[in-house]
Motif scaffolding. Sequence first.
Motif, PDB file in Angstrom:
ATOM      1  N   TYR A 203      -5.607  -4.859   3.324  1.00 19.63           N
ATOM      2  CA  TYR A 203      -6.392  -4.247   2.118  1.00 19.63           C
ATOM      3  C   TYR A 203      -6.252  -5.143   1.018  1.00 19.63           C
ATOM      4  CZ  TYR A 203      -6.210  -0.268   5.306  1.00 19.63           C
ATOM      5  OH  TYR A 203      -6.241   0.616   6.384  1.00 19.63           O
ATOM      6  N   GLU A 204      -7.390  -5.608   0.516  1.00 17.39           N
ATOM      7  CA  GLU A 204      -7.366  -6.815  -0.235  1.00 17.39           C
ATOM      8  C   GLU A 204      -7.070  -6.048  -1.777  1.00 17.39           C
ATOM      9  OE1 GLU A 204     -10.114 -10.163   0.136  1.00 17.39           O
ATOM     10  OE2 GLU A 204      -9.770  -9.886   2.038  1.00 17.39           O
ATOM     11  N   LEU A 206      -7.669  -7.162  -4.606  1.00 22.69           N
ATOM     12  CA  LEU A 206      -8.858  -7.598  -5.636  1.00 22.69           C
ATOM     13  C   LEU A 206     -10.046  -6.586  -5.275  1.00 22.69           C
ATOM     14  CD1 LEU A 206      -9.854  -9.105  -8.103  1.00 22.69           C
ATOM     15  CD2 LEU A 206     -10.256 -11.110  -6.610  1.00 22.69           C
ATOM     16  N   HIS A 207     -10.233  -6.169  -3.975  1.00 14.12           N
ATOM     17  CA  HIS A 207     -11.218  -5.131  -3.875  1.00 14.12           C
ATOM     18  C   HIS A 207     -11.007  -3.681  -4.338  1.00 14.12           C
ATOM     19  CE1 HIS A 207     -12.644  -6.967   0.364  1.00 14.12           C
ATOM     20  NE2 HIS A 207     -13.187  -7.567  -0.572  1.00 14.12           N
ATOM     21  N   ILE A 210     -11.506  -4.215  -8.225  1.00 12.16           N
ATOM     22  CA  ILE A 210     -13.004  -4.212  -8.663  1.00 12.16           C
ATOM     23  C   ILE A 210     -13.355  -2.610  -8.317  1.00 12.16           C
ATOM     24  CG2 ILE A 210     -15.186  -4.853  -7.755  1.00 12.16           C
ATOM     25  CD1 ILE A 210     -13.861  -7.743  -7.432  1.00 12.16           C
ATOM     26  N   PHE A 211     -13.073  -2.143  -7.457  1.00 10.72           N
ATOM     27  CA  PHE A 211     -13.524  -0.645  -7.297  1.00 10.72           C
ATOM     28  C   PHE A 211     -13.023   0.153  -8.525  1.00 10.72           C
ATOM     29  CE2 PHE A 211     -11.952   3.734  -6.129  1.00 10.72           C
ATOM     30  CZ  PHE A 211     -13.357   4.213  -5.909  1.00 10.72           C
ATOM     31  N   LEU A 213     -12.280  -0.888 -11.862  1.00 12.52           N
ATOM     32  CA  LEU A 213     -12.790  -1.443 -12.852  1.00 12.52           C
ATOM     33  C   LEU A 213     -14.310  -0.692 -12.942  1.00 12.52           C
ATOM     34  CD1 LEU A 213     -11.480  -5.043 -13.374  1.00 12.52           C
ATOM     35  CD2 LEU A 213     -10.662  -3.038 -14.535  1.00 12.52           C
ATOM     36  N   ASN A 214     -14.973  -0.984 -12.106  1.00 12.99           N
ATOM     37  CA  ASN A 214     -16.282  -0.394 -11.758  1.00 12.99           C
ATOM     38  C   ASN A 214     -16.477   1.012 -11.926  1.00 12.99           C
ATOM     39  OD1 ASN A 214     -19.059  -0.961 -10.977  1.00 12.99           O
ATOM     40  ND2 ASN A 214     -18.731   0.387  -9.227  1.00 12.99           N
ATOM     41  N   VAL A 217     -17.097   2.465 -16.001  1.00 15.01           N
ATOM     42  CA  VAL A 217     -18.257   2.755 -16.599  1.00 15.01           C
ATOM     43  C   VAL A 217     -19.360   2.868 -15.947  1.00 15.01           C
ATOM     44  CG1 VAL A 217     -17.842   0.899 -18.400  1.00 15.01           C
ATOM     45  CG2 VAL A 217     -18.617   0.079 -16.201  1.00 15.01           C
ATOM     46  N   VAL A 334      -8.080   8.629  -4.283  1.00 15.74           N
ATOM     47  CA  VAL A 334      -9.609   8.624  -3.456  1.00 15.74           C
ATOM     48  C   VAL A 334      -9.611   7.627  -2.498  1.00 15.74           C
ATOM     49  CG1 VAL A 334     -12.026   8.533  -3.850  1.00 15.74           C
ATOM     50  CG2 VAL A 334     -10.730   9.957  -5.560  1.00 15.74           C
ATOM     51  N   ARG A 335      -9.201   6.247  -3.080  1.00 16.63           N
ATOM     52  CA  ARG A 335      -9.581   5.033  -2.448  1.00 16.63           C
ATOM     53  C   ARG A 335      -8.562   5.087  -1.269  1.00 16.63           C
ATOM     54  NH1 ARG A 335     -12.640   0.481  -2.976  1.00 16.63           N
ATOM     55  NH2 ARG A 335     -11.588  -1.299  -2.036  1.00 16.63           N
ATOM     56  N   PRO A 338      -3.271   1.521   0.654  1.00 15.18           N
ATOM     57  CA  PRO A 338      -1.933   1.214   0.863  1.00 15.18           C
ATOM     58  C   PRO A 338      -1.035   0.435  -0.395  1.00 15.18           C
ATOM     59  CG  PRO A 338      -2.769   0.068   2.474  1.00 15.18           C
ATOM     60  CD  PRO A 338      -3.917   0.401   1.605  1.00 15.18           C
ATOM     61  N   ASN A 339      -2.040  -0.262  -1.013  1.00 12.98           N
ATOM     62  CA  ASN A 339      -1.406  -1.085  -2.243  1.00 12.98           C
ATOM     63  C   ASN A 339      -0.817  -0.200  -3.149  1.00 12.98           C
ATOM     64  OD1 ASN A 339      -2.205  -3.504  -0.736  1.00 12.98           O
ATOM     65  ND2 ASN A 339      -4.244  -3.518  -1.562  1.00 12.98           N
TER      66      ASN A 339
ATOM     67  N   ILE B 210     -18.483  -6.904 -11.811  1.00  8.93           N
ATOM     68  CA  ILE B 210     -17.750  -6.080 -11.013  1.00  8.93           C
ATOM     69  C   ILE B 210     -18.496  -4.983 -10.219  1.00  8.93           C
ATOM     70  CG2 ILE B 210     -16.192  -3.942 -11.561  1.00  8.93           C
ATOM     71  CD1 ILE B 210     -14.940  -5.837 -13.851  1.00  8.93           C
ATOM     72  N   ASN B 214     -18.439  -4.977  -6.426  1.00 12.49           N
ATOM     73  CA  ASN B 214     -17.807  -3.633  -5.728  1.00 12.49           C
ATOM     74  C   ASN B 214     -18.798  -3.163  -4.612  1.00 12.49           C
ATOM     75  OD1 ASN B 214     -15.903  -1.345  -5.644  1.00 12.49           O
ATOM     76  ND2 ASN B 214     -17.579  -0.281  -6.541  1.00 12.49           N
ATOM     77  N   VAL B 217     -18.454  -4.188  -0.573  1.00  4.32           N
ATOM     78  CA  VAL B 217     -17.610  -3.484   0.668  1.00  4.32           C
ATOM     79  C   VAL B 217     -17.591  -1.986   0.311  1.00  4.32           C
ATOM     80  CG1 VAL B 217     -16.015  -5.731   1.035  1.00  4.32           C
ATOM     81  CG2 VAL B 217     -15.731  -4.086  -1.038  1.00  4.32           C
ATOM     82  N   LEU B 219     -15.483   1.929   0.586  1.00  7.39           N
ATOM     83  CA  LEU B 219     -14.090   2.285   0.079  1.00  7.39           C
ATOM     84  C   LEU B 219     -12.780   1.570   0.974  1.00  7.39           C
ATOM     85  CD1 LEU B 219     -14.226   6.060  -0.833  1.00  7.39           C
ATOM     86  CD2 LEU B 219     -13.778   4.123  -2.445  1.00  7.39           C
ATOM     87  N   PRO B 260       2.071  -3.395   2.452  1.00  9.18           N
ATOM     88  CA  PRO B 260       2.447  -2.367   2.811  1.00  9.18           C
ATOM     89  C   PRO B 260       1.969  -1.700   4.198  1.00  9.18           C
ATOM     90  CG  PRO B 260       0.961  -2.331   1.044  1.00  9.18           C
ATOM     91  CD  PRO B 260       1.331  -3.665   1.283  1.00  9.18           C
ATOM     92  N   LYS B 261       0.672  -2.280   4.414  1.00  7.22           N
ATOM     93  CA  LYS B 261      -0.030  -1.782   5.615  1.00  7.22           C
ATOM     94  C   LYS B 261      -0.852  -2.572   6.155  1.00  7.22           C
ATOM     95  CE  LYS B 261      -2.237   2.318   7.319  1.00  7.22           C
ATOM     96  NZ  LYS B 261      -3.044   3.682   6.733  1.00  7.22           N
ATOM     97  N   LYS B 263      -4.612  -3.161   8.418  1.00  2.62           N
ATOM     98  CA  LYS B 263      -5.560  -2.329   8.968  1.00  2.62           C
ATOM     99  C   LYS B 263      -5.294  -2.427  10.325  1.00  2.62           C
ATOM    100  CE  LYS B 263      -9.196  -2.921   5.522  1.00  2.62           C
ATOM    101  NZ  LYS B 263     -10.427  -3.570   5.092  1.00  2.62           N
TER     102      LYS B 263
END
Lengths: 371, 371
Positions: A203-204, A206-207, A210-211, A213-214, A217, A334-335, A338-339, B210, B214, B217, B219, B260-261, B263
Amino acid sequence: MKHRGDVMKMLRWIEKALKNVGAKTELCETVTQNYEKGKTISQPPTLLAITGNDSKKKTLCVYGHIDVKNAQIEDGWVSDPFIMVQRNGKLCGRGTTDDKGPILCWIHVLEAFLKMKVPVPINIKFVIEGMHEVGSQGLNKLIVSKRNTFFSGIDYCCITDGYWLGTMKPCLTYGLRGLCYFTVEVIGGKKILDSGLFGGAVYEPLHDLIFMLNSLVDLNGDIDIPGLDKDIAPMTPTEESLYKHIDVDTEEIRRVLGVPKVKHEDCRIDHLMSRWRRPSLSVHGIEKVPSDPGVHTIIPNRAIGKFSIRIVPDQKPERVKEFVTTYLERLFEVRRSPNRMKVKSFSFRSPHPNSYLGYSQIQSNKVGMSN
Amino acid sequence: MKHRGDVMKMLRWIEKALKNVGAKTELCETVTQNYEKGKTISQPPTLLAITGNDSKKKTLCVYGHIDVKNAQIEDGWVSDPFIMVQRNGKLCGRGTTDDKGPILCWIHVLEAFLKMKVPVPINIKFVIEGMHEVGSQGLNKLIVSKRNTFFSGIDYCCITDGYWLGTMKPCLTYGLRGLCYFTVEVIGGKKILDSGLFGGAVYEPLHDLIFMLNSLVDLNGDIDIPGLDKDIAPMTPTEESLYKHIDVDTEEIRRVLGVPKVKHEDCRIDHLMSRWRRPSLSVHGIEKVPSDPGVHTIIPNRAIGKFSIRIVPDQKPERVKEFVTTYLERLFEVRRSPNRMKVKSFSFRSPHPNSYLGYSQIQSNKVGMSN
C-alpha cells in the motif's frame, strides 16, 4: 540558511541608514531558530529603531522585513534575481518590492523632512526583521518581552509589506487573513522499495497522501472540508457596499501574475472577496519524496503533504484545526489503508480584521500577529 | 553524480578480480549521459569480460551492476549505508545485495574451479555496468554495436540482479515486468505566488496535478485507467497451476519489508501475481515543488508528477502510453482548469516473459532489454 551573512549585512546597512536620519537603533538578539528536528541555528537579530520622542505627537509603529524567499532564474526571472538591475525605469531584483524598497521609502521620507528642516509630525518606531519568510520565529517573544518598553505607547501600526492592486493602484490593507498550517504524513514501511519488485504488493504511502490532499478541495480548487465555512462572519450590507467602490481590473491582475485565468475574472467583487474575505487552501509541497529531475522508480516509504488554509473572521484557528483533523482522520478510515497517518498543525495566526470592513466581530489585534 | 569516481574504482576492482580468474576484459567507453536538459556528463564505461572460449561448450551471459541508488541513514538504515559492517554474521552495506555481492559470487565460483583444477563446464561472458540505477543509459547502444562480436554466440542469459522470496528462499526469475514511465506536468502562471495574497484567486497547478495523480488509482491503490487491462495475456491453466507450488510466506515478506500489511496477505498466489503478472502503478515523486523541511506558503506555478506502470505480457508500451495519455487528457478536460497540462512518456521497456510461465505469446527477448 547559507545567506544568514547577507541578512546581517543588510540589517546593519538599514541600521546605519536609520541612524543617519536621526534614529536611535538597537539590534535585538533573538533566540535560536528550530530548523530541522533537533537542529537549531542562531537567527538574525531584529532591528528596533525610534525617531522622535514627543509625547504630544502620535506614535506610529512601522514593520518591514529585509529577508526574501529563495528564487531561481527558472522561476521565470528575466535576469539573476539576486543582482539588482534597472529595467524599463524600474529597479528589479529579489526583495526590491517585498520588502526592502518600502522600508527604504520611510528612510527617504525622514531624510526629506530632515533636509527641508521640517519637523516630522509623528514619532516612528521601526521593527525590521530578517526572519519574516520563515514565519517570524522569535518576533512574538520579542514583542511580549518589550511590551512595556519599546512597544508601549503606540497609536497606529503600519505593516509596510503590502501590495498594489494591479500596477497603477496602491492598496491600503485594512485586514489580513489568518493562517492555519498543516502537514499530513503517511508512513508505510521502514524502507524505500523498488517498484519493479514490490509495485502492486504494498500500500503506497504516496497514493494515500495524494488521495487525502485531493479530498481537501473540489474540482474547482475550492475548499471542500465539512464545517469549515461554519464560523465565517456573515457579510453585512455595509461591508458588501464597500466592495462596489473598489476599482480593480481583473484582466490586468491576470496579466501581471502571468496566469491563464484568475478566478471570478468577470466579477471583480467576487475576485477580491476570494482573496480578502473567503478562506482558501493551498498545497505548498510534498516532503520526503524525490523532487529532483531524473527517473526514480522507487516507492517512497513515507510522504508528507504541506498545506495551509487562509482564514477570515470569525474563524478560529482551533476550530479550523478540529475540522481539518477530523476530516482527514475520517478520510483515512474510508480508505482503509494499513499505513499510519499523522496530521500536525502549527503556525496558527488569527485573521486581523479592521472594523472598517464591517466584520461582525472585532478581534484583539496585537502588533504583528495575535498568536 | 559526485560518486562517479567511486563507480570507476569499483569497476577497476572487478576488472582486476576477473583477470585474476583468467578472464579477458575490456572497459567499453559509452557515450555521454543526459543529465538535465542540456547538461551531459561522461558516463562510466561498461566492463565486458570473457572466460572460456570452447565452441563445444554452451555460453552464458551474466549481467550485473555495481552502482547503487542513493541511501541515507534516515531511510531506516541501522548504520551508515556506505560503510560496510558485519552484523549477525551478514555483511551489511549499500549494494552488498544489489548487486555487488551476486557479482562477487561468480568470481568466487570461478576461483574455486581454478584452485580445484576443474575445467569450468561453460563459457561465461560478463556484462558489468555502473549505470543500472539511472536507466542503463548507453547499454542498448553498446549491445547493438557489439551484437556480432561480444554478444554473439550466447546460449543463455543470467541477470544476476534478482532477489529472494523472503529470507530463506532463493528465487529464479523467469520473466520481468516491463516499465512505462510518465511525467504529467501542470503549468499555471509565470511566477510562484504567495498564498496569502493570491490563495483563492488562482487555479493552483498542484491542485490540478494531485487530482490527476489521484485518478490513476482506486481507493485500494490499484490501477484505474480505462483500457489498461485490455491486452493482458489471459491466465492459462498451466500458468495458474505453477503458482500453486511456489512456497512463500507473506508474513515473512511483510516483516522483511517492514510494512504494516502486504496486499493479499492471506493469499500467497494473489500476492505473487500482484508482483509478477499484474500491472501496477507507482507514483515516484513530485518535481518543481518544495520537498525540503520547513514552512512554505507559496503557490507553486508548476508541478510535475512522476509515475510509472509496470507492464506484463501482452501489454505493449505504445498502447499503454495511448491509454494513459488519453485518460489524462480527458481528466483534465473534466476538471476544466485554465492551466496547461503536458504528459510525457519515456523509458519504455517491454516485459520479458519466459515461455515457462505459460504467457500466451512469447515476445522477442533480446539481451538486457528489448527496447
